[in-house]
Write a protein that holds these residues in place. Structure first.
Motif, PDB file in Angstrom:
ATOM      1  N   ASN A  75       4.904  -9.670  -6.743  1.00  0.00           N
ATOM      2  CA  ASN A  75       5.669  -9.054  -5.657  1.00  0.00           C
ATOM      3  C   ASN A  75       6.720  -8.111  -6.242  1.00  0.00           C
ATOM      4  OD1 ASN A  75       4.407 -10.281  -3.492  1.00  0.00           O
ATOM      5  ND2 ASN A  75       5.720 -12.080  -3.529  1.00  0.00           N
ATOM      6  N   GLN A  76       6.529  -6.829  -6.030  1.00  0.00           N
ATOM      7  CA  GLN A  76       7.530  -5.839  -6.432  1.00  0.00           C
ATOM      8  C   GLN A  76       8.156  -5.296  -5.153  1.00  0.00           C
ATOM      9  OE1 GLN A  76       4.356  -4.068  -9.133  1.00  0.00           O
ATOM     10  NE2 GLN A  76       6.207  -3.397 -10.181  1.00  0.00           N
ATOM     11  N   ILE A  77       9.287  -5.904  -4.766  1.00  0.00           N
ATOM     12  CA  ILE A  77       9.902  -5.664  -3.462  1.00  0.00           C
ATOM     13  C   ILE A  77      10.259  -4.202  -3.270  1.00  0.00           C
ATOM     14  CG2 ILE A  77      11.826  -6.342  -1.954  1.00  0.00           C
ATOM     15  CD1 ILE A  77      11.933  -8.978  -3.502  1.00  0.00           C
ATOM     16  N   GLU A  78      10.570  -3.507  -4.371  1.00  0.00           N
ATOM     17  CA  GLU A  78      11.045  -2.133  -4.243  1.00  0.00           C
ATOM     18  C   GLU A  78       9.952  -1.166  -3.818  1.00  0.00           C
ATOM     19  OE1 GLU A  78      10.034  -2.852  -8.631  1.00  0.00           O
ATOM     20  OE2 GLU A  78      10.877  -3.945  -6.932  1.00  0.00           O
ATOM     21  N   ASN A  79       8.684  -1.566  -3.952  1.00  0.00           N
ATOM     22  CA  ASN A  79       7.587  -0.671  -3.598  1.00  0.00           C
ATOM     23  C   ASN A  79       7.140  -0.858  -2.145  1.00  0.00           C
ATOM     24  OD1 ASN A  79       7.179   0.825  -5.999  1.00  0.00           O
ATOM     25  ND2 ASN A  79       6.140  -0.918  -6.934  1.00  0.00           N
ATOM     26  N   ASN A  80       6.486   0.156  -1.625  1.00  0.00           N
ATOM     27  CA  ASN A  80       5.969   0.146  -0.262  1.00  0.00           C
ATOM     28  C   ASN A  80       4.984  -1.010  -0.064  1.00  0.00           C
ATOM     29  OD1 ASN A  80       4.399   0.727   2.074  1.00  0.00           O
ATOM     30  ND2 ASN A  80       5.020   2.860   1.943  1.00  0.00           N
ATOM     31  N   PRO A  81       5.130  -1.810   1.007  1.00  0.00           N
ATOM     32  CA  PRO A  81       4.198  -2.933   1.247  1.00  0.00           C
ATOM     33  C   PRO A  81       2.739  -2.494   1.335  1.00  0.00           C
ATOM     34  CG  PRO A  81       6.120  -3.117   2.683  1.00  0.00           C
ATOM     35  CD  PRO A  81       6.221  -1.788   1.997  1.00  0.00           C
ATOM     36  N   LYS A  82       2.496  -1.283   1.845  1.00  0.00           N
ATOM     37  CA  LYS A  82       1.115  -0.803   1.929  1.00  0.00           C
ATOM     38  C   LYS A  82       0.490  -0.644   0.546  1.00  0.00           C
ATOM     39  CE  LYS A  82       1.269   1.578   6.389  1.00  0.00           C
ATOM     40  NZ  LYS A  82       1.062   2.863   7.102  1.00  0.00           N
ATOM     41  N   LEU A  83       1.327  -0.238  -0.422  1.00  0.00           N
ATOM     42  CA  LEU A  83       0.813  -0.112  -1.788  1.00  0.00           C
ATOM     43  C   LEU A  83       0.441  -1.478  -2.352  1.00  0.00           C
ATOM     44  CD1 LEU A  83       3.234   2.556  -3.296  1.00  0.00           C
ATOM     45  CD2 LEU A  83       0.900   2.882  -2.480  1.00  0.00           C
ATOM     46  N   HIS A  84       1.232  -2.497  -1.999  1.00  0.00           N
ATOM     47  CA  HIS A  84       0.896  -3.859  -2.437  1.00  0.00           C
ATOM     48  C   HIS A  84      -0.456  -4.281  -1.879  1.00  0.00           C
ATOM     49  CE1 HIS A  84       4.492  -5.061  -4.583  1.00  0.00           C
ATOM     50  NE2 HIS A  84       5.231  -4.533  -3.634  1.00  0.00           N
ATOM     51  N   GLN A  85      -0.694  -3.985  -0.613  1.00  0.00           N
ATOM     52  CA  GLN A  85      -1.961  -4.347  -0.001  1.00  0.00           C
ATOM     53  C   GLN A  85      -3.125  -3.618  -0.669  1.00  0.00           C
ATOM     54  OE1 GLN A  85      -1.571  -3.627   4.197  1.00  0.00           O
ATOM     55  NE2 GLN A  85       0.042  -5.152   4.459  1.00  0.00           N
TER      56      GLN A  85
END
Length: 675
Positions: free
Chosen positions: A382-392
């Motif tokens: 979990n890299q909170i600073e990045n956009n959640p869509k990028l995590h997905q």
């Protein structure tokens, strides 16, 4: 190319031909032609007078405007077998197409003929890479389009990787072998060249990756010494060696010893011109979310209808996709993959891996007919600073099959996922039962009760197989459990109790802490525990036994927690974790194995003679900040000469002298006797 892909790709090819035939001039409306540099102008590639033929280029020069160093080195390797380029390159009037393998799936990328250029004096020059042929410039533009649709994306790449570009261009797994053993290295290069494999090596120069392709083995001028003929992407990348071809400034020659000293690994892309591909996105069957990471579990069945040679790859999204949207570099997921054969309700473990890489590949030399299960777990940070869509997006995984025959079905396993995972992991445990890791209760007249304890594929497991006539009870208390956590809770657990009735199995599973792996360069995983076992007889009398187990899996000293029989424990550890090289005799492999393991205290070398013959070898060491530690009678200066009787083993230690300084070593091996 098309005949090697599933039918779904034919539609893309037909659409390409339709567009190319209908439009005299194709304009790519999806491409972003803006540029941060005001000097850049876009012109037709035909205006530069480049060679339209698909043929090898004499040199690839880096762009003055865009960071494409790794890409030009990938082109240098790719053109060694120009058929690779022909497989992926299409041109119809002003329409160009390039097949690119993106996360295990082939995509036909359509682009137009407009290329960035700049004016110097009265001459318009390419702002892209420079070569005498069109094909590298067109392929570069296709890659730019999929990474970010704008050439500026090349200046914002998170990591330049020749290997990542090679997979994108070829779609085949890259094998790697250590170059420490010069004799083995020579045999591998010669045999792989005979099989038309693509061989290359990578070295960093001034912080940039440079890829060098092996062209041939030639005789040198000095005593007809054998030399490796290599080619660099351009003359500025040439490694100083022996120059024999005066009219080609990108070619140079190295001895096998020089090659071993310069390159730690040899990269191999095997020649399989008729192998097929298939791929599929994996859908998460179970998700567990924790504060620092998420765990996704996938389970699929597939059929093999005929015996085949098969590569299975779990492919992650390239870090460079959408890199202009990232606040901090996104991390690849930590992947565990297991392949097992299904026999009724049981599993037979075949192979597996556990790693953080963009593409994690398994090679199965001969996979027989039958039904198989693919079990995969992915841990994503979990890299909170990045956009959640990028995590997905980053959590999307694809599986790619590449082989002489590929399965055309991949069906989600409908069995309860937890039960399937336990059965799969139990098959892994059963496949690795041996005297060193398995306890029996033969002294208590219950030899059918077995308990296997092992660290493997990022897990520590206790597998109880009670085929006896009485139940077994155990209490396991950990004295030390460093960076190893309970799988069910994903938390530290210092004690567990288990009761296993007769004719039952039980698996207690621990895993390496993903958070530690994501955040430490060289994490240590070790445990030490005390075990109290209670075995109830049929007469209700109670017999007890107690013992201590311990093991360490790290890059420091592996002796810290070893008890009872350190030799057997260390042999097991070396088999699981060290680099392995099979010895050769008369150009044939023999079952004499050499293992090399580097750690913070130095280097451990293990020889295992698994044959009935006597084996002799002489080692010559070139050491920096290391000293040889072995039986004194075997050592003469910087050389060790030894004889191994049948089924014997030998340890040689290279101990560090000054812990504040780095160390290095090279080994020259000469086989002298095997009979």
């Amino acid at each position: 190319m098309l005949q090697r892909l599933p039918n779904k790709y034919k539609e893309d090819y037909y659409k390409f031909n339709q567009i190319g035939n209908e439009r005299q001039t194709f304009i790519d409306s999806e491409f972003d032609y803006t540029d941060q540099n005001s000097q850049i102008q876009y012109l037709r590639i035909g205006s530069f007078g480049l060679n339209k033929n698909i043929q090898p280029c004499s040199e690839f020069k880096r762009s003055q405007y865009y960071q494409d160093n790794s890409l030009i080195n990938a082109f240098n390797i790719l053109q060694k077998d120009i058929q690779f380029v022909k497989n992926i390159y299409l041109n119809l009037n002003s329409l160009y197409g390039v097949w690119l393998n993106l996360q295990g799936e082939w995509h036909l990328i359509k682009i137009d003929e407009k290329i960035p250029s700049y004016l110097t004096g009265n001459i318009q020059k390419l702002a892209t890479l420079e070569s005498e042929c069109e094909w590298p410039i067109i392929i570069e533009k296709a890659i730019v389009k999929v990474l970010g649709k704008n050439y500026d994306i090349l200046n914002r790449l998170i990591e330049e990787s020749i290997e990542a570009f090679m997979f994108m261009l070829i779609g085949q797994p890259i094998m790697k072998i250590s170059t420490d053993d010069i004799s083995n290295l020579k045999n591998v290069i010669i045999s792989q060249m005979q099989n038309h494999s693509l061989l290359f090596a990578v070295q960093k120069q001034n912080g940039l990756e440079c890829g060098y392709v092996i062209q041939a083995i030639v005789k040198g001028n000095i005593k007809e010494q054998e030399l490796i003929q290599m080619r660099a992407a351009n003359r500025n990348s040439v490694i100083s060696g022996q120059q024999l071809i005066q009219n080609d400034k990108c070619v140079f020659f190295l001895t096998f010893k020089q090659f071993s000293e310069i390159f730690p690994e040899l990269c191999i892309i095997q020649h399989h011109p008729n192998y097929q591909w298939s791929s599929k996105e994996l859908i998460v069957e179970q998700k567990r979310e924790f504060q620092q990471y998420v765990e996704n579990t996938y389970c699929y069945d597939f059929d093999i209808v005929q015996d085949c040679h098969l590569y299975i790859s779990i492919c992650q999204r390239d870090q460079n996709f959408n890199s202009n949207q990232l606040v901090s570099p996104i991390k690849y997921g930590l992947i565990r993959i297991l392949i097992s054969k299904k026999n009724d309700d049981k599993f037979e473990f075949q192979t597996g891996d556990y790693n953080i890489k963009q593409n994690i590949s398994l090679e199965i030399q001969s996979l027989g007919q039958g039904q198989y299960t693919l079990f995969c777990q992915g841990y994503f940070y979990n890299q909170i600073e990045n956009n959640p869509k990028l995590h997905q997006e980053q959590q999307r995984l694809f599986v790619q099959f590449f082989g002489s025959s590929v399965p055309d079905n991949l069906i989600a396993n409908t069995t309860e996922i937890l039960e399937s995972s336990k059965l799969m992991l139990a098959s892994l445990a059963m496949a690795n039962v041996n005297e060193e890791n398995t306890r029996t209760y033969e002294q208590l007249e219950q030899p059918e009760i077995q308990v296997t304890t092992q660290m493997n594929l990022g897990m520590l497991y206790f597998y109880y197989n009670n085929m006896g006539t009485t139940k077994i009870e155990e209490e396991v208390v950990f004295d030390k459990c460093e960076n190893i956590i309970d799988f069910e809770t994903m938390k530290t657990q210092n004690k567990f109790n288990v009761i296993v009735p007769p004719h039952n199995e039980y698996l207690k599973l621990y895993v390496y802490d993903p958070f530690v792996i994501f955040n430490e360069d060289q994490p240590i995983f070790q445990y030490s525990c005390n075990i109290k076992s209670l075995v109830h007889s049929t007469k209700k009398t109670l017999m007890t036994q107690s013992m201590n187990l311990s093991k360490v899996n790290n890059r420091q000293s592996i002796f810290e927690s070893i008890t009872n029989n350190p030799s057997l424990e260390l042999i097991t550890y070396m088999k699981e974790n060290a680099k392995q090289a099979t010895r050769m005799w008369n150009n044939n492999p023999i079952d004499v194995q050499m293992y090399i393991y580097q750690h913070q205290e130095g280097v451990i070398i293990l020889y295992l003679n698994n044959t009935q013959n006597t084996y002799e070898e002489k080692l010559t060491f070139i050491l920096d900040n290391l000293t040889i530690n072995c039986t004194p009678s075997l050592r003469q200066g910087n050389q060790v000469y030894f004889q191994l009787d049948s089924y014997a083993h030998l340890f040689i230690y290279l101990d560090i002298l000054d812990h504040k300084k780095p160390y290095s070593h090279k080994i020259q091996c000469i086989y002298s006797h095997y009979k």
